[in-house]
Structure formats: structure tokens, C-alpha cells
Design a protein around this motif. Structure first.
Motif, PDB file in Angstrom:
ATOM      1  N   PHE A 148     -28.967   0.985  55.700  1.00  0.00           N
ATOM      2  CA  PHE A 148     -28.155   1.828  56.579  1.00  0.00           C
ATOM      3  C   PHE A 148     -28.965   2.315  57.772  1.00  0.00           C
ATOM      4  N   ASN A 149     -30.197   2.726  57.532  1.00  0.00           N
ATOM      5  CA  ASN A 149     -31.037   3.223  58.626  1.00  0.00           C
ATOM      6  C   ASN A 149     -31.277   2.136  59.677  1.00  0.00           C
ATOM      7  N   GLY A 150     -31.377   0.887  59.218  1.00  0.00           N
ATOM      8  CA  GLY A 150     -31.541  -0.213  60.158  1.00  0.00           C
ATOM      9  C   GLY A 150     -30.329  -0.360  61.057  1.00  0.00           C
ATOM     10  N   LEU A 151     -29.139  -0.128  60.489  1.00  0.00           N
ATOM     11  CA  LEU A 151     -27.917  -0.199  61.277  1.00  0.00           C
ATOM     12  C   LEU A 151     -27.880   0.920  62.309  1.00  0.00           C
ATOM     13  N   VAL A 152     -28.241   2.120  61.890  1.00  0.00           N
ATOM     14  CA  VAL A 152     -28.267   3.265  62.813  1.00  0.00           C
ATOM     15  C   VAL A 152     -29.264   3.014  63.942  1.00  0.00           C
ATOM     16  N   GLN A 153     -30.390   2.435  63.593  1.00  0.00           N
ATOM     17  CA  GLN A 153     -31.389   2.126  64.614  1.00  0.00           C
ATOM     18  C   GLN A 153     -30.816   1.167  65.655  1.00  0.00           C
ATOM     19  N   ASP A 154     -30.044   0.194  65.195  1.00  0.00           N
ATOM     20  CA  ASP A 154     -29.383  -0.717  66.134  1.00  0.00           C
ATOM     21  C   ASP A 154     -28.425   0.048  67.044  1.00  0.00           C
ATOM     22  N   PHE A 155     -27.669   0.988  66.460  1.00  0.00           N
ATOM     23  CA  PHE A 155     -26.727   1.786  67.248  1.00  0.00           C
ATOM     24  C   PHE A 155     -27.450   2.512  68.384  1.00  0.00           C
ATOM     25  N   GLN A 156     -28.651   2.946  68.118  1.00  0.00           N
ATOM     26  CA  GLN A 156     -29.381   3.797  69.060  1.00  0.00           C
ATOM     27  C   GLN A 156     -30.201   3.010  70.082  1.00  0.00           C
TER      28      GLN A 156
ATOM     29  N   TYR B  63     -20.258   8.870  59.381  1.00  0.00           N
ATOM     30  CA  TYR B  63     -20.014   7.427  59.265  1.00  0.00           C
ATOM     31  C   TYR B  63     -20.556   6.908  57.936  1.00  0.00           C
ATOM     32  N   LYS B  64     -21.711   7.393  57.556  1.00  0.00           N
ATOM     33  CA  LYS B  64     -22.318   6.979  56.287  1.00  0.00           C
ATOM     34  C   LYS B  64     -21.413   7.349  55.115  1.00  0.00           C
ATOM     35  N   GLN B  65     -20.797   8.514  55.167  1.00  0.00           N
ATOM     36  CA  GLN B  65     -19.902   8.946  54.092  1.00  0.00           C
ATOM     37  C   GLN B  65     -18.665   8.048  54.019  1.00  0.00           C
ATOM     38  N   LEU B  66     -18.157   7.643  55.201  1.00  0.00           N
ATOM     39  CA  LEU B  66     -16.954   6.811  55.224  1.00  0.00           C
ATOM     40  C   LEU B  66     -17.190   5.428  54.614  1.00  0.00           C
ATOM     41  N   ILE B  67     -18.393   4.895  54.767  1.00  0.00           N
ATOM     42  CA  ILE B  67     -18.671   3.550  54.258  1.00  0.00           C
ATOM     43  C   ILE B  67     -19.432   3.589  52.934  1.00  0.00           C
ATOM     44  N   SER B  68     -19.519   4.765  52.305  1.00  0.00           N
ATOM     45  CA  SER B  68     -20.350   4.921  51.106  1.00  0.00           C
ATOM     46  C   SER B  68     -19.886   4.046  49.944  1.00  0.00           C
ATOM     47  N   LYS B  69     -18.570   3.896  49.760  1.00  0.00           N
ATOM     48  CA  LYS B  69     -18.081   3.075  48.645  1.00  0.00           C
ATOM     49  C   LYS B  69     -18.464   1.617  48.849  1.00  0.00           C
TER      50      LYS B  69
ATOM     51  N   LYS C   7      -3.101   7.695  47.196  1.00  0.00           N
ATOM     52  CA  LYS C   7      -3.492   8.241  48.493  1.00  0.00           C
ATOM     53  C   LYS C   7      -2.623   7.655  49.597  1.00  0.00           C
ATOM     54  N   GLU C   8      -2.762   8.229  50.794  1.00  0.00           N
ATOM     55  CA  GLU C   8      -1.921   7.796  51.902  1.00  0.00           C
ATOM     56  C   GLU C   8      -2.700   7.233  53.072  1.00  0.00           C
ATOM     57  N   ASP C   9      -3.998   7.465  53.106  1.00  0.00           N
ATOM     58  CA  ASP C   9      -4.807   7.042  54.243  1.00  0.00           C
ATOM     59  C   ASP C   9      -5.756   5.909  53.882  1.00  0.00           C
ATOM     60  N   PHE C  10      -6.125   5.133  54.883  1.00  0.00           N
ATOM     61  CA  PHE C  10      -7.037   4.019  54.682  1.00  0.00           C
ATOM     62  C   PHE C  10      -8.457   4.516  54.436  1.00  0.00           C
ATOM     63  N   GLU C  11      -9.172   3.765  53.589  1.00  0.00           N
ATOM     64  CA  GLU C  11     -10.577   4.002  53.344  1.00  0.00           C
ATOM     65  C   GLU C  11     -11.333   2.681  53.488  1.00  0.00           C
ATOM     66  N   VAL C  12     -12.599   2.764  53.874  1.00  0.00           N
ATOM     67  CA  VAL C  12     -13.431   1.565  54.002  1.00  0.00           C
ATOM     68  C   VAL C  12     -13.775   1.051  52.609  1.00  0.00           C
ATOM     69  N   ILE C  13     -13.697  -0.269  52.437  1.00  0.00           N
ATOM     70  CA  ILE C  13     -14.052  -0.859  51.161  1.00  0.00           C
ATOM     71  C   ILE C  13     -14.984  -2.063  51.369  1.00  0.00           C
TER      72      ILE C  13
ATOM     73  N   MET D 245     -22.284  -2.904  47.633  1.00  0.00           N
ATOM     74  CA  MET D 245     -23.303  -3.836  48.116  1.00  0.00           C
ATOM     75  C   MET D 245     -24.613  -3.637  47.353  1.00  0.00           C
ATOM     76  N   MET D 246     -24.989  -2.396  47.155  1.00  0.00           N
ATOM     77  CA  MET D 246     -26.234  -2.086  46.458  1.00  0.00           C
ATOM     78  C   MET D 246     -26.198  -2.621  45.027  1.00  0.00           C
ATOM     79  N   VAL D 247     -25.084  -2.415  44.335  1.00  0.00           N
ATOM     80  CA  VAL D 247     -24.960  -2.855  42.946  1.00  0.00           C
ATOM     81  C   VAL D 247     -24.939  -4.376  42.848  1.00  0.00           C
ATOM     82  N   SER D 248     -24.122  -5.009  43.676  1.00  0.00           N
ATOM     83  CA  SER D 248     -23.933  -6.460  43.562  1.00  0.00           C
ATOM     84  C   SER D 248     -25.121  -7.254  44.082  1.00  0.00           C
ATOM     85  N   MET D 249     -25.899  -6.670  44.989  1.00  0.00           N
ATOM     86  CA  MET D 249     -27.061  -7.371  45.545  1.00  0.00           C
ATOM     87  C   MET D 249     -28.362  -6.905  44.907  1.00  0.00           C
ATOM     88  N   TYR D 250     -28.233  -6.044  43.888  1.00  0.00           N
ATOM     89  CA  TYR D 250     -29.397  -5.568  43.112  1.00  0.00           C
ATOM     90  C   TYR D 250     -30.426  -4.848  43.999  1.00  0.00           C
TER      91      TYR D 250
END
Length: 256
Positions: free
Chosen positions: A185-193, A159-165, A250-256, A170-175
């Protein structure tokens, strides 16, 4: 200014509204009473130059006309976050006009403002115009289902790889530092669990296109993002606001 940080300060009452920056949605809310808050918008500012802002005001969900008290006020404000959080300037102010006695189904506003940022985001600019290809809605639903399966299977690394872009932008624009981005990301995973389970993707989820038809999202009837998790014990819901595009070549959707 090393780290210009643009925010929208808004207040709204008695309406469903959506604000877009450069035709990309940054917030939408269904407000029965009143609300006021502020949100960052740097991630929708892809590079320095002229930016567009648009506001759509619609009746509350279930209504067919705007309430007489329907109203939205917007201020775009600039801060410098290189050393704290320092207000610099008010860039733009927009206030909706009062609703007349005549029945009105919706109101739209648009304007422009200039932003200067020290980055250039590679986002949906080189995406395919989705209206020019066939069968993209089925592909989009498959992309949503793929993410849902990864979360159900607790395959968080994939999942992390799919949302990496998206997360890099987010990292660049929010400094953010690498450590801060990783913590996000780890905070999100913690919520999942914490007892949250992925809900089935609604079959009646509606398709929305943004960014000049290059970005696609599925949303529930109430306007919320189609992907969500539920904690039955605490009766809490965790919503995943995810957007997709198909890069050129490309032919498939990617997360942006």
C-alpha cells in the motif's frame, strides 16, 4: 503443499482478449502484435474445489472482425512458494483455434480446473445481484467519484480503509505478511505523490458486470479501468483496477 500458487502463463497475438477465473476478470489486453507473460490468479480462487476459466477473444479496438492471426494460448500452472518459487504441475492448457476465412466477430472458450488452497476468501459471494436493483449505475459512479476525491485530497488513510477488504484478500491469497501488505500500500501512495494527478472520470465509461452480476466495474472505451492518474511531466499514466459490489443487507457499493 503449504502455499500453492496458481498462475496463468499466456501468449496472444492480434486481438483484444479477456481471461476470467470464476467469472472474475484477471487480465484483458489489446494486442496489435504479440505478447507473452504470466500472472497470478490466487485472488480469484476463493476456496478449494472446482474453478472455471473463460477466455474471450475479440477484434482489436477499432476493428469489427478478428485478424487472421488472432490467437491466444493459456497454461494454468501450479507453484509452491512456501520455500522459494518451485514449479509443481501444469493444471490445464488451452489454445484457441485458427481464425477461418469466414468473418468472425469473437470467440469464447471455457473450461474447469480443480484448485486446492489453504484459505477461504470472503469476497463477492454474499453480494447482491445488481440486475435486481434499480439505479445501481449511478451509485457505482458515485463510488468511483468518492475514491477519486480521496486521492485528489491526499486522504490516503480513508482510501486505505475503503480498499481494506480487497487488500486483506490479496494478503491472504498471495501469502503476504502484514509488513509486506503494508509495503504494498505504501508503494501505491508513493506513486500517488510522485507528480500524479487524478484524471476526471470519463462520462462515456462503460459498465461491466462480473461474478454472476455481483461485481461491477467501469471501463474506458479502450477497455482500461476507468480510474487513472497522469504525470504530465513524465507522460506516465497510473491505472487503478478497482471492482465494487454491494454486500447483502447494505445499499452502497464497497471495494472488493
Amino acid at each position: 503443499m503449504q502455499q500453492p500458487y496458481y498462475m496463468i502463463d499466456f501468449s496472444a497475438s492480434a486481438c483484444f482478449f479477456e481471461i476470467k477465473i470464476n467469472d472474475y476478470p484477471v487480465i484483458h489486453m489489446n494486442i496489435d502484435g504479440q505478447v507473452s507473460s504470466n500472472i497470478p490468479i490466487n485472488y480469484a480462487i476463493l476456496s478449494s474445489g472446482l474453478q472455471t476459466i473463460s477466455l474471450s477473444i475479440l477484434p482489436n479496438i477499432g476493428d469489427v472482425e478478428l485478424h487472421p492471426k488472432s490467437e491466444v494460448k493459456i497454461k494454468i500452472q501450479l507453484f509452491d512458494v512456501s520455500a522459494g518459487f518451485v514449479f509443481q504441475d501444469q493444471i490445464l492448457e488451452l489454445q484457441s483455434e485458427g481464425v477461418s476465412e469466414k468473418k468472425i466477430p469473437f470467440i469464447n472458450y471455457s473450461n474447469t480446473f480443480r484448485a486446492e488452497v489453504p484459505y477461504h476468501l470472503e469476497a463477492w459471494q454474499k453480494g447482491i445481484n445488481l440486475k435486481e436493483i434499480d439505479g445501481y449505475e449511478e451509485k457505482l459512479r458515485n463510488a468511483y467519484e468518492k475514491i477519486a476525491i480521496l486521492i485528489r485530497n491526499k486522504d490516503f488513510e480513508s482510501y486505505k480503509q475503503l480498499i481494506s477488504k480487497r487488500e486483506n484478500n490479496m494478503m491472504v491469497s498471495m501469502y503476504l505478511s502484514n509488513a509486506e501488505s503494508e509495503s504494498r500500500f505504501n508503494g501505491l501512495v508513493q506513486d500517488f505523490q510522485l507528480g500524479f494527478e487524478m484524471l476526471p472520470l470519463s462520462k462515456d465509461a462503460l459498465l461491466f458486470l462480473y461474478a454472476e452480476n455481483k461485481v461491477a466495474m467501469l471501463k474506458k472505451i479502450n477497455g482500461e479501468p476507468a480510474l487513472s492518474l497522469e504525470n504530465k511531466e513524465t507522460e506516465e499514466e497510473l491505472i487503478l483496477d478497482i471492482a465494487f459490489y454491494i454486500p447483502e443487507g447494505k445499499e452502497d457499493f464497497e471495494v472488493i
